[in-house]
Design an enzyme around this catalytic site. Structure first.
Site, PDB file in Angstrom:
ATOM      1  N   ASN A   1       0.875  -1.181   0.000  1.00 27.44           N
ATOM      2  CA  ASN A   1       0.000   0.000   0.000  1.00 27.44           C
ATOM      3  C   ASN A   1       0.909   1.227   0.000  1.00 27.44           C
ATOM      4  OD1 ASN A   1      -1.843   2.011   0.476  1.00 27.44           O
ATOM      5  ND2 ASN A   1      -2.344   1.374   2.574  1.00 27.44           N
TER       6      ASN A   1
ATOM      7  N   LYS B   1       0.153   4.219  -0.374  1.00 26.55           N
ATOM      8  CA  LYS B   1      -0.528   5.415   0.163  1.00 26.55           C
ATOM      9  C   LYS B   1      -0.261   6.617  -0.745  1.00 26.55           C
ATOM     10  CE  LYS B   1      -0.140   3.401   4.700  1.00 26.55           C
ATOM     11  NZ  LYS B   1      -0.178   3.575   6.154  1.00 26.55           N
TER      12      LYS B   1
ATOM     13  N   HIS C   1      -9.603   0.758   4.613  1.00 24.88           N
ATOM     14  CA  HIS C   1      -8.350   1.010   5.334  1.00 24.88           C
ATOM     15  C   HIS C   1      -8.651   1.961   6.498  1.00 24.88           C
ATOM     16  CE1 HIS C   1      -4.335   2.398   6.275  1.00 24.88           C
ATOM     17  NE2 HIS C   1      -3.894   1.304   5.679  1.00 24.88           N
TER      18      HIS C   1
ATOM     19  N   GLU D   1      -7.169   4.453   7.588  1.00 25.94           N
ATOM     20  CA  GLU D   1      -7.003   5.883   7.281  1.00 25.94           C
ATOM     21  C   GLU D   1      -8.238   6.420   6.556  1.00 25.94           C
ATOM     22  OE1 GLU D   1      -3.170   5.540   5.387  1.00 25.94           O
ATOM     23  OE2 GLU D   1      -2.291   5.022   7.326  1.00 25.94           O
TER      24      GLU D   1
ATOM     25  N   GLU E   1      -5.375  -5.090  10.453  1.00 24.94           N
ATOM     26  CA  GLU E   1      -4.379  -4.052  10.692  1.00 24.94           C
ATOM     27  C   GLU E   1      -4.715  -3.308  11.985  1.00 24.94           C
ATOM     28  OE1 GLU E   1      -2.387  -2.841   6.776  1.00 24.94           O
ATOM     29  OE2 GLU E   1      -4.191  -1.638   6.983  1.00 24.94           O
TER      30      GLU E   1
ATOM     31  N   GLY F   1       2.251   2.411  10.787  1.00 29.54           N
ATOM     32  CA  GLY F   1       3.172   3.534  10.648  1.00 29.54           C
ATOM     33  C   GLY F   1       3.793   3.991  11.953  1.00 29.54           C
TER      34      GLY F   1
ATOM     35  N   SER G   1       3.393  -1.968  10.461  1.00 29.55           N
ATOM     36  CA  SER G   1       4.848  -1.939  10.668  1.00 29.55           C
ATOM     37  C   SER G   1       5.514  -3.284  10.383  1.00 29.55           C
ATOM     38  CB  SER G   1       5.187  -1.439  12.086  1.00 29.55           C
ATOM     39  OG  SER G   1       4.702  -0.125  12.262  1.00 29.55           O
TER      40      SER G   1
HETATM   41  C1  PEP Z   1      -0.907   0.133   6.130  1.00 24.70           C
HETATM   42  O1  PEP Z   1      -1.259   1.281   6.320  1.00 24.70           O
HETATM   43  O2  PEP Z   1      -1.585  -0.602   5.401  1.00 24.70           O
HETATM   44  C2  PEP Z   1       0.314  -0.323   6.787  1.00 24.70           C
HETATM   45  C3  PEP Z   1       0.396  -1.578   7.107  1.00 24.70           C
HETATM   46  O3  PEP Z   1       1.291   0.616   7.044  1.00 24.70           O
HETATM   47  P1  PEP Z   1       2.746   0.370   7.713  1.00 24.70           P
HETATM   48  O4  PEP Z   1       3.288  -0.911   7.159  1.00 24.70           O
HETATM   49  O5  PEP Z   1       3.529   1.567   7.297  1.00 24.70           O
HETATM   50  O6  PEP Z   1       2.513   0.298   9.182  1.00 24.70           O
END
Ligand code: PEP
Length: 252
Positions: free
Chosen positions: A9, A11, A96, A98, A168, A174, A213
């Site tokens: 992803n 983003k 997601h 976000e 997630e 993040g 992460s």
């Molecule tokens: C995400 O937002 O889908 C995600 C997993 O981000 P990160 O790996 O940066 O934590």
């Protein structure tokens, strides 16, 4: 055998030319990773056509990060599922955290987006996960259950066969904080049970990805767990080497 998936992803990162270079890097190194791993890249809308070209002839699939809830018409700034499908997308990330948090996406909106995705032969990567407050209050099971019941339970059996779930935890996205492999397994197994309550044996075939992460140093331990079928990767998907190294985390 469930599909093993590593999805990136991106983003709102990279300019189009940088995205093309990143995609080319993934294609170039893909042969070093087991062909059993399905790689997906999800660039911004603006890059989809160019990245599709860069992926042409490879087995790296293209996905979008979102789609509109409506089919077409007077919805300024929106991008329809038919449009991303026409550019070569096979997947679309929906729900997601976000999008839920910053753009107010609710289950009602997500039901419509799922419908659009299926109407255009896209496989949704449907995201669920609790925030820190909910985790600390021990409500994480209830939160993901509701996110599944309110959306996934509305799918037909046929549609369910074409679904990827991404768990997630918002507190791990993040932040550099990762769920432990045991925490991931615990909730992935629970998600599979919630899916089985509605869809029976088909739940055993649904890929459930971990996201938050995830990086080359922790992927192998997390992916080794029985109910973890890969990862949805944010930050670490922006470097082809790291993204591919995460794919090497599959030992099973
Ligand atoms: C995400 O937002 O889908 C995600 C997993 O981000 P990160 O790996 O940066 O934590």
């Amino acid at each position: 055998m469930r599909k093993k998936i590593v999805a990136g992803n991106w983003k709102m990162n990279t300019l189009p030319a940088e995205g093309v270079e990143l995609a080319k890097g993934v294609v170039a190194g893909r042969g070093e990773v087991c062909s059993c791993v399905n790689f997906i890249v999800c660039p911004p809308f603006t890059h989809l056509a160019m990245v599709a070209e860069a992926l042409n002839g490879s087995d790296v699939a293209l996905g979008a990060q979102n789609c509109a809830a409506e089919a077409k018409g007077a919805y300024t700034g929106e991008v329809a599922a038919s449009m991303i499908a026409a550019l070569g997308c096979k997947y679309v990330i929906l729900g997601h955290s976000e999008r839920r948090q910053y753009y107010g996406e609710t289950s009602a909106t997500l039901n419509k987006k799922m419908e659009q995705a299926y109407a255009n032969n896209l496989t949704p990567i449907y995201c669920v996960g609790e925030n820190l407050e909910e985790r600390e209050a021990g409500k994480h099971f209830d939160v993901v259950k509701a996110q599944i019941e309110e959306v996934v339970y509305n799918l037909t059996e046929e549609q369910f066969k074409n679904l990827v779930i991404a768990y997630e935890p918002v507190w791990a996205i993040g932040t550099g904080k990762t769920a432990t492999a045991d925490q991931a397994q615990e909730i992935h197994a629970y998600i599979r049970k919630v899916l089985a309550d509605k869809f029976g044996a088909a739940a055993a075939e649904c890929p459930i990805l971990y996201g938050g992460s995830c990086k080359p140093s922790n992927a192998a331990e997390i992916f080794a767990k029985e109910d973890v079928d890969g990862g949805l990767i944010g930050g670490a998907s922006l470097k082809a080497g790291d993204f591919l190294a995460i794919g090497k985390g599959f030992a099973k």
